[in-house]
Design a protein around this motif. Structure first.
Motif, PDB file in Angstrom:
ATOM      1  N   LYS A 101      -1.847 -12.293   0.144  1.00 35.10           N
ATOM      2  CA  LYS A 101      -0.697 -12.020  -0.699  1.00 35.10           C
ATOM      3  C   LYS A 101      -0.912 -11.199  -1.932  1.00 35.10           C
ATOM      4  O   LYS A 101       0.240 -10.463  -2.531  1.00 35.10           O
ATOM      5  N   ASP A 102      -1.954 -10.614  -2.225  1.00 38.01           N
ATOM      6  CA  ASP A 102      -2.628  -9.671  -3.124  1.00 38.01           C
ATOM      7  C   ASP A 102      -1.744  -8.245  -2.446  1.00 38.01           C
ATOM      8  O   ASP A 102      -1.766  -7.196  -3.510  1.00 38.01           O
ATOM      9  N   LEU A 103      -1.726  -8.297  -1.384  1.00 38.38           N
ATOM     10  CA  LEU A 103      -1.072  -6.950  -0.574  1.00 38.38           C
ATOM     11  C   LEU A 103       0.081  -6.906  -0.393  1.00 38.38           C
ATOM     12  O   LEU A 103       0.586  -5.986   0.088  1.00 38.38           O
ATOM     13  N   GLU A 104       0.933  -8.030  -0.755  1.00 46.06           N
ATOM     14  CA  GLU A 104       2.328  -8.091  -0.529  1.00 46.06           C
ATOM     15  C   GLU A 104       3.078  -6.936  -1.199  1.00 46.06           C
ATOM     16  O   GLU A 104       2.734  -6.664  -2.606  1.00 46.06           O
ATOM     17  N   GLY A 105       3.868  -6.279  -0.775  1.00 46.60           N
ATOM     18  CA  GLY A 105       4.714  -5.282  -1.648  1.00 46.60           C
ATOM     19  C   GLY A 105       3.866  -3.822  -1.731  1.00 46.60           C
ATOM     20  O   GLY A 105       4.435  -2.766  -2.184  1.00 46.60           O
ATOM     21  N   ILE A 106       2.686  -3.749  -1.143  1.00 51.59           N
ATOM     22  CA  ILE A 106       1.751  -2.419  -0.958  1.00 51.59           C
ATOM     23  C   ILE A 106       2.663  -1.432  -0.007  1.00 51.59           C
ATOM     24  O   ILE A 106       3.025  -1.933   1.013  1.00 51.59           O
ATOM     25  N   THR A 107       2.714  -0.206  -0.361  1.00 52.15           N
ATOM     26  CA  THR A 107       3.248   0.697   0.638  1.00 52.15           C
ATOM     27  C   THR A 107       2.202   0.831   1.856  1.00 52.15           C
ATOM     28  O   THR A 107       0.800   0.804   1.526  1.00 52.15           O
ATOM     29  N   LEU A 108       2.565   1.073   3.066  1.00 54.18           N
ATOM     30  CA  LEU A 108       1.528   1.237   3.958  1.00 54.18           C
ATOM     31  C   LEU A 108       0.573   2.591   3.880  1.00 54.18           C
ATOM     32  O   LEU A 108      -0.502   2.705   4.167  1.00 54.18           O
TER      33      LEU A 108
END
Length: 80
Positions: A34-41
């Protein structure tokens, strides 16, 4: 048009391969998925490079090759 690096990670819509790679990245960086949700690839790739260095997982190697290939302009069609 956005580049592949600009695409945002959403676990609910991610492919199985991307989801697995992001789970592995979360684990390797002591984070929850969930901490990586919304991170760009692109940012996720940079984090994977920072985390794994020369031992970059195959998913990210392939993703980077694909991402770089998308940056090339389309070839001329030539005379028909």
């Amino acid at each position: 048009m956005d580049t592949a690096a600009d695409h945002v990670f959403h676990s609910q819509t991610a492919s199985q391969a991307l989801l697995m790679a992001m789970r592995e990245l979360a684990e390797a960086t002591d984070r929850a998925l969930k901490d990586l949700e919304g991170i760009t690839l692109g940012a996720a790739f940079d984090l994977a490079v920072e985390t794994h260095g020369d031992e970059l997982p195959q998913f990210w190697l392939i993703w980077n090759e694909w991402n770089l290939a998308l940056e090339d302009p389309p070839a001329e069609m030539g005379d028909l």
